[in-house]
Motif scaffolding. Sequence first.
Motif, PDB file in Angstrom:
ATOM      1  N   THR A 143       0.831  -1.199   0.000  1.00 17.53           N
ATOM      2  CA  THR A 143       0.000   0.000   0.000  1.00 17.53           C
ATOM      3  C   THR A 143       0.866   1.250   0.000  1.00 17.53           C
ATOM      4  O   THR A 143       0.488   2.269  -0.551  1.00 17.53           O
ATOM      5  N   ASP A 144       2.051   1.157   0.628  1.00 17.05           N
ATOM      6  CA  ASP A 144       2.941   2.307   0.644  1.00 17.05           C
ATOM      7  C   ASP A 144       3.468   2.580  -0.756  1.00 17.05           C
ATOM      8  O   ASP A 144       3.680   3.712  -1.149  1.00 17.05           O
ATOM      9  N   ASN A 145       3.716   1.535  -1.518  1.00 19.83           N
ATOM     10  CA  ASN A 145       4.270   1.689  -2.850  1.00 19.83           C
ATOM     11  C   ASN A 145       3.535   0.727  -3.784  1.00 19.83           C
ATOM     12  O   ASN A 145       3.926  -0.416  -3.961  1.00 19.83           O
ATOM     13  N   PRO A 146       2.409   1.195  -4.398  1.00 19.12           N
ATOM     14  CA  PRO A 146       1.572   0.307  -5.206  1.00 19.12           C
ATOM     15  C   PRO A 146       2.328  -0.313  -6.373  1.00 19.12           C
ATOM     16  O   PRO A 146       1.986  -1.411  -6.820  1.00 19.12           O
ATOM     17  N   VAL A 147       3.368   0.384  -6.868  1.00 20.08           N
ATOM     18  CA  VAL A 147       4.120  -0.136  -8.011  1.00 20.08           C
ATOM     19  C   VAL A 147       4.716  -1.496  -7.673  1.00 20.08           C
ATOM     20  O   VAL A 147       4.723  -2.406  -8.501  1.00 20.08           O
ATOM     21  N   THR A 148       5.191  -1.640  -6.434  1.00 20.36           N
ATOM     22  CA  THR A 148       5.739  -2.930  -6.011  1.00 20.36           C
ATOM     23  C   THR A 148       4.657  -3.999  -6.081  1.00 20.36           C
ATOM     24  O   THR A 148       4.912  -5.125  -6.504  1.00 20.36           O
ATOM     25  N   GLY A 149       3.433  -3.623  -5.702  1.00 23.63           N
ATOM     26  CA  GLY A 149       2.321  -4.557  -5.767  1.00 23.63           C
ATOM     27  C   GLY A 149       2.055  -4.999  -7.198  1.00 23.63           C
ATOM     28  O   GLY A 149       1.883  -6.189  -7.483  1.00 23.63           O
ATOM     29  N   ILE A 150       2.072  -4.013  -8.122  1.00 18.94           N
ATOM     30  CA  ILE A 150       1.844  -4.331  -9.522  1.00 18.94           C
ATOM     31  C   ILE A 150       2.934  -5.258 -10.036  1.00 18.94           C
ATOM     32  O   ILE A 150       2.674  -6.278 -10.688  1.00 18.94           O
ATOM     33  N   ALA A 151       4.184  -4.917  -9.690  1.00 17.46           N
ATOM     34  CA  ALA A 151       5.311  -5.735 -10.139  1.00 17.46           C
ATOM     35  C   ALA A 151       5.179  -7.155  -9.615  1.00 17.46           C
ATOM     36  O   ALA A 151       5.445  -8.123 -10.328  1.00 17.46           O
ATOM     37  N   PHE A 152       4.745  -7.265  -8.378  1.00 21.11           N
ATOM     38  CA  PHE A 152       4.608  -8.592  -7.794  1.00 21.11           C
ATOM     39  C   PHE A 152       3.510  -9.376  -8.504  1.00 21.11           C
ATOM     40  O   PHE A 152       3.655 -10.572  -8.786  1.00 21.11           O
ATOM     41  N   GLY A 153       2.417  -8.678  -8.852  1.00 23.48           N
ATOM     42  CA  GLY A 153       1.350  -9.317  -9.610  1.00 23.48           C
ATOM     43  C   GLY A 153       1.838  -9.819 -10.961  1.00 23.48           C
ATOM     44  O   GLY A 153       1.562 -10.957 -11.363  1.00 23.48           O
ATOM     45  N   MET A 154       2.614  -8.967 -11.646  1.00 19.08           N
ATOM     46  CA  MET A 154       3.164  -9.361 -12.945  1.00 19.08           C
ATOM     47  C   MET A 154       4.071 -10.570 -12.792  1.00 19.08           C
ATOM     48  O   MET A 154       4.074 -11.482 -13.624  1.00 19.08           O
ATOM     49  N   PHE A 155       4.829 -10.570 -11.707  1.00 22.54           N
ATOM     50  CA  PHE A 155       5.742 -11.688 -11.471  1.00 22.54           C
ATOM     51  C   PHE A 155       4.963 -12.985 -11.327  1.00 22.54           C
ATOM     52  O   PHE A 155       5.351 -14.018 -11.878  1.00 22.54           O
ATOM     53  N   LEU A 156       3.821 -12.911 -10.616  1.00 24.12           N
ATOM     54  CA  LEU A 156       3.013 -14.114 -10.438  1.00 24.12           C
ATOM     55  C   LEU A 156       2.510 -14.627 -11.788  1.00 24.12           C
ATOM     56  O   LEU A 156       2.516 -15.835 -12.048  1.00 24.12           O
ATOM     57  N   VAL A 157       2.085 -13.683 -12.659  1.00 21.03           N
ATOM     58  CA  VAL A 157       1.605 -14.088 -13.984  1.00 21.03           C
ATOM     59  C   VAL A 157       2.719 -14.773 -14.770  1.00 21.03           C
ATOM     60  O   VAL A 157       2.528 -15.840 -15.369  1.00 21.03           O
ATOM     61  N   ILE A 158       3.905 -14.170 -14.743  1.00 17.78           N
ATOM     62  CA  ILE A 158       5.043 -14.735 -15.480  1.00 17.78           C
ATOM     63  C   ILE A 158       5.377 -16.127 -14.942  1.00 17.78           C
ATOM     64  O   ILE A 158       5.585 -17.075 -15.714  1.00 17.78           O
ATOM     65  N   ALA A 159       5.399 -16.237 -13.610  1.00 16.58           N
ATOM     66  CA  ALA A 159       5.727 -17.530 -13.006  1.00 16.58           C
ATOM     67  C   ALA A 159       4.678 -18.571 -13.381  1.00 16.58           C
ATOM     68  O   ALA A 159       5.000 -19.723 -13.688  1.00 16.58           O
ATOM     69  N   PHE A 160       3.406 -18.145 -13.418  1.00 16.13           N
ATOM     70  CA  PHE A 160       2.321 -19.065 -13.785  1.00 16.13           C
ATOM     71  C   PHE A 160       2.511 -19.569 -15.215  1.00 16.13           C
ATOM     72  O   PHE A 160       2.411 -20.773 -15.483  1.00 16.13           O
ATOM     73  N   CYS A 161       2.839 -18.629 -16.129  1.00 12.60           N
ATOM     74  CA  CYS A 161       3.050 -19.009 -17.520  1.00 12.60           C
ATOM     75  C   CYS A 161       4.230 -19.964 -17.635  1.00 12.60           C
ATOM     76  O   CYS A 161       4.207 -20.906 -18.439  1.00 12.60           O
ATOM     77  N   ALA A 162       5.253 -19.727 -16.847  1.00 10.46           N
ATOM     78  CA  ALA A 162       6.447 -20.567 -16.936  1.00 10.46           C
ATOM     79  C   ALA A 162       6.141 -21.991 -16.499  1.00 10.46           C
ATOM     80  O   ALA A 162       6.622 -22.951 -17.088  1.00 10.46           O
ATOM     81  N   ILE A 163       5.320 -22.106 -15.450  1.00 13.34           N
ATOM     82  CA  ILE A 163       5.041 -23.450 -14.921  1.00 13.34           C
ATOM     83  C   ILE A 163       3.995 -24.172 -15.762  1.00 13.34           C
ATOM     84  O   ILE A 163       4.172 -25.323 -16.155  1.00 13.34           O
ATOM     85  N   PHE A 164       2.899 -23.489 -16.054  1.00  6.70           N
ATOM     86  CA  PHE A 164       1.777 -24.160 -16.705  1.00  6.70           C
ATOM     87  C   PHE A 164       1.670 -23.846 -18.197  1.00  6.70           C
ATOM     88  O   PHE A 164       0.670 -24.179 -18.829  1.00  6.70           O
ATOM     89  N   GLY A 165       2.683 -23.177 -18.762  1.00  8.81           N
ATOM     90  CA  GLY A 165       2.652 -22.725 -20.148  1.00  8.81           C
ATOM     91  C   GLY A 165       2.099 -23.741 -21.144  1.00  8.81           C
ATOM     92  O   GLY A 165       1.110 -23.463 -21.845  1.00  8.81           O
ATOM     93  N   PRO A 166       2.686 -24.941 -21.233  1.00  4.97           N
ATOM     94  CA  PRO A 166       2.233 -25.913 -22.249  1.00  4.97           C
ATOM     95  C   PRO A 166       0.762 -26.274 -22.109  1.00  4.97           C
ATOM     96  O   PRO A 166       0.124 -26.650 -23.098  1.00  4.97           O
ATOM     97  N   TRP A 167       0.209 -26.192 -20.923  1.00  3.03           N
ATOM     98  CA  TRP A 167      -1.201 -26.561 -20.728  1.00  3.03           C
ATOM     99  C   TRP A 167      -2.154 -25.427 -21.036  1.00  3.03           C
ATOM    100  O   TRP A 167      -3.275 -25.643 -21.426  1.00  3.03           O
ATOM    101  N   ILE A 168      -1.729 -24.193 -20.781  1.00  4.15           N
ATOM    102  CA  ILE A 168      -2.663 -23.081 -21.002  1.00  4.15           C
ATOM    103  C   ILE A 168      -2.575 -22.531 -22.422  1.00  4.15           C
ATOM    104  O   ILE A 168      -3.441 -21.780 -22.846  1.00  4.15           O
ATOM    105  N   ALA A 169      -1.532 -22.878 -23.173  1.00  2.62           N
ATOM    106  CA  ALA A 169      -1.411 -22.364 -24.538  1.00  2.62           C
ATOM    107  C   ALA A 169      -2.560 -22.911 -25.382  1.00  2.62           C
ATOM    108  O   ALA A 169      -2.829 -24.112 -25.374  1.00  2.62           O
TER     109      ALA A 169
END
Lengths: 568, 315
Positions: free
Chosen positions: B47-73
Amino acid sequence: MTSAPILLDVQNLTVEFMTRRGVVRAVQQVNVSVAKGETVGIVGESGSGKSVTSYAVMRILDRAGRIAEGAITFSGIDVRDAPESEMRDLRGREISMIFQNPRAALNPIRKVGHQIEDVLIEHVQASPSDAREKAIEALRRVRIARPEERYHAYPFELSGGMCQRVVIALALACQPQLLIADEPTTGLDVTTQKAVMDLVVELTRERGMSTILITHDLGLAAAYCDKVVVMEKGKVVEAAPSRDIFKSPQHAYTRKLMRSTPRIGVDLRDLLPEDMPPPAAQVASIDAATDKAPLLVVSNLVKEYPRQGVSGMMAQFFRRKNELPQSDVFRAVDGISFEIRKGESVGLVGESGCGKSTTSMMVMRLLDPTGGMITFDGDDIGAIPAKEFAKLPKRKRIQMVFQDPTDSLNPRFTAVRAIADPIMRLSDIRGRAAVRARCEELAGQVGLPEDLLDRFSHQLSGGQKARVGIARAVALNPELVILDEPTAALDVSVQAVVLNLLQDLKASLGMSYLFVSHDLNVVRLLCDRVIVMRAGKIVEEGLTEEVMSDPKTGYTRELLAAIPHPPL
Amino acid sequence: MNRRPNPETAAIAVTEPPLPTLAPPAAPARTSAQHMSFLAHARYVITDNPVTGIAFGMFLVIAFCAIFGPWIAPHDPLASNTGSALQAPSLRHWFGTDQLGRDILSRVIVATRLDLAIAVFSVALVFVLGGLSGVAAGFFGGWTDRIVGRVADTIMAFPLFVLAMGIVAALGNTVTNIVIATAIINFPLYVRVARAEANVRREAGFVQAARLSGNGEYRILLTQILPNVMPIMVVQMSLTMGYAILNAAGLSFIGLGVRPPTPEWGIMVAEGAAFIVSGEWWIAFFPGLALMLAVFCFNLLGDGLRDIVDPQRRT
């Protein structure tokens, strides 16, 4: 003084800070008034809000803080609501400030003369053509010898006292009406402290300036202030002319503060608050100790450091013709000899740079001596390299309590892990539960509540950290403990408790102490004998009472005279 | 001249126990306040620095794609279909198709794993090597410092990307060698950070105290110094992660490392570049966008982590 017009008037000041855990009121309903030409001392321990009050007066609170209530009037100007441009004009020209660490207040890469010129030109006190002359004049006024030379000096080339003089010159350059000195002499030697404070008082008197002296030291406030304001936890508990406050303190906190300040003719136990029961075991074993065999004998100890850039070929080449070739080594410790008997406390006193810390590091076997012998219980331990000594069984017989309790605890370790470290490495106690039990026992001995053992060092107060450091030092039942200014970073009331704790531990565990300090008043309370060092040599040595009451050398007399004494 | 009061230390009056045997009166209140839960702390930081929150959200998306990529494509990333080559983005192919008719969205998603894996392994490798040698250099000084320092200087003396090219060309064109090359060019950065952090703590009180406790020098290095250097190194990891991804993609772009038809952002940009002139912009654009977002995400995350780690920013 009462007839003089009021220069600064603070009414019902409340300052709030927005923190992660809600609003904290650092200062509550504070009233302070400073008349023209008056010196007012604001006295309190850390966290009492004394510095915050002065920041509010200058309006330099950081963005989390705000003045919630009250009024600050400085010679007719409402400081609370004045526009920022007016405040900027006020700061420096009308109100000046001296900070605790003079070196931090000076730009390290700019010559001090130029820094004074900057301020003079900024506030239209000088033009570029005569700035140099005026800057040298300012340096001369703060009694800096050879000001023309010092004009070209960088801050790192000057001693702490000299730097503070330059800061004072900066602060007074524009002839302000009010000077706020925030712990101006903390970290300076007593003799330097006296010189700096005498200078401040003299200069402000000369110009009819008012001064606010913020300090934790009652003695200092008593010696230099007309009026004293005592603060505790953000509130003013007492405000009175300094003579009255020391003669008949009204508030319990003031009395407690006065009690715990070390002073002449007072016993260690007298420092504790009145409501505290006297310790059970009052063991006076000085006489018994004196006829025992020496535990530590230091003879002709020398430590030399190479001087940088003196002996090299380039240095030879660039040396000016008339410059004398310097010797290429610097003797930090110059052939000292002393001994400590079993169960004895010896004080090692001197000003910064006298070699007392170097001596203690060598005795501690953290530093290799250049020459001389260190004999501990019959063995020459000075001959063993410091790196190897760490693993020897003898290591556990010599331990140390460090100066800065914060710096000496690993910020990533909990208290129990810090205390357990020597136990796990050097004692026979094995197993998690056994080590933990020993740590709890030690915590009990040093008066550290057990539930604090699992905290990290930043979650502990200064006094609690000091206790952890002491518990770690006594964990292995050492025979010799070196105390390197163990209370220098603590408030006086905490210092009183810690000193008493050290005394009790010494009696119950039968240890010897080497107490390294710059403060003769503190050393006197704990030590049987005292050694006074200057420039790497011992200038005086003797029983504490004799040295204190009848000093043989001029240097010891000077040291004693420089200690400010509250008129009690 | 601006010494500002630290609100926390200035405001909280620390009550000292009057009796050595008594608990401080303020202890219970402090305990609840100081033992803040991890979630509460994370929420405060975000909440102090929302940009960090956004970055963390993006990181989760990237990590999700990396793990489950072949199944979600939605399509097979390798299946070519010349009948539907070079189609612009549409409902069927969100990111369009390339010259062989492969679905670009699927290829971008599946490529995440390879690009992230190269970055993670190279950063982990340099973290261990650079971190340890830097800490040793800072703590021991002397010859250790000279040798480590000169090695780092030598690496710095080359244009880093050219050095990476040279290493891959010399060692052979494999993914492992890309990882090694990326680790080597990041080595000086880690050494310098670790060396500086260890050096300031070399003579700290707690290190001296550890010597008194009978710890040898190596033990002090590992148990006392290293834990204190870790936080800043984690920040460094996050910051160099973006750079490592960029470097891996760069090597693939010029034809080193990963080979077609393996989906990889750098290769895809390289393949698509030829078609931009003729108007088929989407082939290079989307993998480029993915690359940019990933680098951006790790840099922001690094900045946010630095704020969390830096105690001066903690109020």
